[in-house]
Scaffold this motif. Structure first.
Motif, PDB file in Angstrom:
ATOM      1  N   ASN A   2       0.146  -8.143  -1.053  1.00 57.13           N
ATOM      2  CA  ASN A   2       0.254  -9.016   0.112  1.00 57.13           C
ATOM      3  C   ASN A   2       1.039  -8.306   1.213  1.00 57.13           C
ATOM      4  OD1 ASN A   2       3.016  -9.325  -0.386  1.00 57.13           O
ATOM      5  ND2 ASN A   2       2.704 -11.119  -1.663  1.00 57.13           N
ATOM      6  N   ASP A   3       1.141  -8.968   2.350  1.00 57.67           N
ATOM      7  CA  ASP A   3       1.797  -8.344   3.505  1.00 57.67           C
ATOM      8  C   ASP A   3       3.236  -7.944   3.208  1.00 57.67           C
ATOM      9  OD1 ASP A   3      -0.493  -8.584   4.950  1.00 57.67           O
ATOM     10  OD2 ASP A   3       0.159 -10.317   6.129  1.00 57.67           O
ATOM     11  N   LYS A   4       3.959  -8.809   2.483  1.00 57.62           N
ATOM     12  CA  LYS A   4       5.369  -8.515   2.200  1.00 57.62           C
ATOM     13  C   LYS A   4       5.494  -7.258   1.340  1.00 57.62           C
ATOM     14  CE  LYS A   4       9.715 -10.495   0.905  1.00 57.62           C
ATOM     15  NZ  LYS A   4      10.470 -11.111  -0.125  1.00 57.62           N
ATOM     16  N   GLU A   5       4.618  -7.116   0.344  1.00 56.04           N
ATOM     17  CA  GLU A   5       4.651  -5.924  -0.519  1.00 56.04           C
ATOM     18  C   GLU A   5       4.319  -4.661   0.275  1.00 56.04           C
ATOM     19  OE1 GLU A   5       3.375  -7.626  -4.902  1.00 56.04           O
ATOM     20  OE2 GLU A   5       1.813  -7.324  -3.398  1.00 56.04           O
ATOM     21  N   ILE A   6       3.373  -4.777   1.197  1.00 57.81           N
ATOM     22  CA  ILE A   6       2.988  -3.621   2.029  1.00 57.81           C
ATOM     23  C   ILE A   6       4.162  -3.206   2.909  1.00 57.81           C
ATOM     24  CG2 ILE A   6       1.507  -2.875   3.929  1.00 57.81           C
ATOM     25  CD1 ILE A   6      -0.705  -4.642   2.636  1.00 57.81           C
ATOM     26  N   ILE A   7       4.808  -4.184   3.526  1.00 54.87           N
ATOM     27  CA  ILE A   7       5.953  -3.888   4.401  1.00 54.87           C
ATOM     28  C   ILE A   7       7.086  -3.259   3.590  1.00 54.87           C
ATOM     29  CG2 ILE A   7       7.762  -4.944   5.811  1.00 54.87           C
ATOM     30  CD1 ILE A   7       5.565  -6.970   6.724  1.00 54.87           C
ATOM     31  N   THR A   8       7.339  -3.780   2.401  1.00 61.27           N
ATOM     32  CA  THR A   8       8.385  -3.222   1.537  1.00 61.27           C
ATOM     33  C   THR A   8       8.055  -1.780   1.178  1.00 61.27           C
ATOM     34  OG1 THR A   8       8.860  -5.407   0.648  1.00 61.27           O
ATOM     35  CG2 THR A   8       9.639  -3.530  -0.627  1.00 61.27           C
ATOM     36  N   ALA A   9       6.798  -1.529   0.812  1.00 60.05           N
ATOM     37  CA  ALA A   9       6.385  -0.171   0.453  1.00 60.05           C
ATOM     38  C   ALA A   9       6.525   0.776   1.645  1.00 60.05           C
ATOM     39  CB  ALA A   9       4.942  -0.177  -0.046  1.00 60.05           C
ATOM     40  N   GLN A  10       6.127   0.301   2.820  1.00 58.59           N
ATOM     41  CA  GLN A  10       6.246   1.138   4.020  1.00 58.59           C
ATOM     42  C   GLN A  10       7.704   1.445   4.333  1.00 58.59           C
ATOM     43  OE1 GLN A  10       4.016  -1.249   6.831  1.00 58.59           O
ATOM     44  NE2 GLN A  10       2.230   0.077   6.648  1.00 58.59           N
ATOM     45  N   SER A  11       8.586   0.467   4.168  1.00 57.60           N
ATOM     46  CA  SER A  11      10.002   0.710   4.464  1.00 57.60           C
ATOM     47  C   SER A  11      10.598   1.696   3.467  1.00 57.60           C
ATOM     48  CB  SER A  11      10.791  -0.589   4.518  1.00 57.60           C
ATOM     49  OG  SER A  11      10.865  -1.179   3.247  1.00 57.60           O
ATOM     50  N   GLU A  12      10.131   1.654   2.204  1.00 62.33           N
ATOM     51  CA  GLU A  12      10.594   2.634   1.209  1.00 62.33           C
ATOM     52  C   GLU A  12      10.160   4.040   1.606  1.00 62.33           C
ATOM     53  OE1 GLU A  12      12.648   2.226  -1.413  1.00 62.33           O
ATOM     54  OE2 GLU A  12      12.864   0.181  -0.660  1.00 62.33           O
ATOM     55  N   VAL A  13       8.932   4.176   2.084  1.00 62.02           N
ATOM     56  CA  VAL A  13       8.433   5.486   2.527  1.00 62.02           C
ATOM     57  C   VAL A  13       9.258   5.982   3.710  1.00 62.02           C
ATOM     58  CG1 VAL A  13       6.481   6.671   3.606  1.00 62.02           C
ATOM     59  CG2 VAL A  13       6.100   5.157   1.644  1.00 62.02           C
ATOM     60  N   ILE A  14       9.521   5.095   4.653  1.00 60.43           N
ATOM     61  CA  ILE A  14      10.308   5.474   5.836  1.00 60.43           C
ATOM     62  C   ILE A  14      11.710   5.913   5.429  1.00 60.43           C
ATOM     63  CG2 ILE A  14      11.384   4.569   7.938  1.00 60.43           C
ATOM     64  CD1 ILE A  14       8.790   2.845   8.240  1.00 60.43           C
ATOM     65  N   LYS A  15      12.319   5.190   4.469  1.00 61.29           N
ATOM     66  CA  LYS A  15      13.651   5.577   3.996  1.00 61.29           C
ATOM     67  C   LYS A  15      13.632   6.955   3.364  1.00 61.29           C
ATOM     68  CE  LYS A  15      15.359   0.929   3.039  1.00 61.29           C
ATOM     69  NZ  LYS A  15      15.483  -0.058   1.976  1.00 61.29           N
ATOM     70  N   SER A  16      12.615   7.225   2.547  1.00 58.76           N
ATOM     71  CA  SER A  16      12.571   8.535   1.893  1.00 58.76           C
ATOM     72  C   SER A  16      12.311   9.643   2.910  1.00 58.76           C
ATOM     73  CB  SER A  16      11.533   8.564   0.762  1.00 58.76           C
ATOM     74  OG  SER A  16      10.248   8.357   1.271  1.00 58.76           O
ATOM     75  N   GLN A  17      11.508   9.351   3.933  1.00 57.89           N
ATOM     76  CA  GLN A  17      11.294  10.344   4.991  1.00 57.89           C
ATOM     77  C   GLN A  17      12.589  10.599   5.757  1.00 57.89           C
ATOM     78  OE1 GLN A  17       8.027   8.478   7.073  1.00 57.89           O
ATOM     79  NE2 GLN A  17       6.536   9.801   6.086  1.00 57.89           N
ATOM     80  N   ALA A  18      13.355   9.547   6.002  1.00 54.99           N
ATOM     81  CA  ALA A  18      14.630   9.700   6.694  1.00 54.99           C
ATOM     82  C   ALA A  18      15.595  10.544   5.860  1.00 54.99           C
ATOM     83  CB  ALA A  18      15.238   8.329   6.985  1.00 54.99           C
ATOM     84  N   ASP A  19      15.575  10.349   4.534  1.00 55.01           N
ATOM     85  CA  ASP A  19      16.421  11.160   3.651  1.00 55.01           C
ATOM     86  C   ASP A  19      16.040  12.629   3.739  1.00 55.01           C
ATOM     87  OD1 ASP A  19      17.782   8.930   2.833  1.00 55.01           O
ATOM     88  OD2 ASP A  19      16.698   8.725   0.925  1.00 55.01           O
ATOM     89  N   VAL A  20      14.738  12.909   3.771  1.00 55.72           N
ATOM     90  CA  VAL A  20      14.273  14.298   3.886  1.00 55.72           C
ATOM     91  C   VAL A  20      14.737  14.902   5.202  1.00 55.72           C
ATOM     92  CG1 VAL A  20      12.216  15.748   4.138  1.00 55.72           C
ATOM     93  CG2 VAL A  20      12.304  14.010   2.340  1.00 55.72           C
ATOM     94  N   ILE A  21      14.592  14.149   6.294  1.00 59.61           N
ATOM     95  CA  ILE A  21      15.014  14.636   7.612  1.00 59.61           C
ATOM     96  C   ILE A  21      16.518  14.906   7.618  1.00 59.61           C
ATOM     97  CG2 ILE A  21      15.277  13.984  10.042  1.00 59.61           C
ATOM     98  CD1 ILE A  21      12.540  12.491   9.678  1.00 59.61           C
TER      99      ILE A  21
END
Length: 51
Positions: A2-21
């Motif tokens: 559902n939308d909430k799961e998609i948003i949660t997954a996207q925010s996890e990806v963004i967090k991991s990208q921020a950690d890499v940066i």
């Protein structure tokens, strides 16, 4: 998913990208500091040879 799961997954990806940066930035900063120290040491060495 559902939308909430998609948003949660996207925010996890963004967090991991921020950690890499952040890690890459730290790496560049520490490398730059090392270069600066080596330059200073070479500068002193060069200055003492000229005298």
């Amino acid at each position: 998913m559902n939308d909430k799961e998609i948003i949660t997954a996207q925010s996890e990806v963004i967090k991991s990208q921020a950690d890499v940066i952040t890690s890459l930035t730290d790496l560049v900063v520490s490398y730059q500091e090392r270069l600066d120290k080596e330059t200073v040491v070479k500068g002193f060495a060069g200055g003492s040879h000229e005298n």
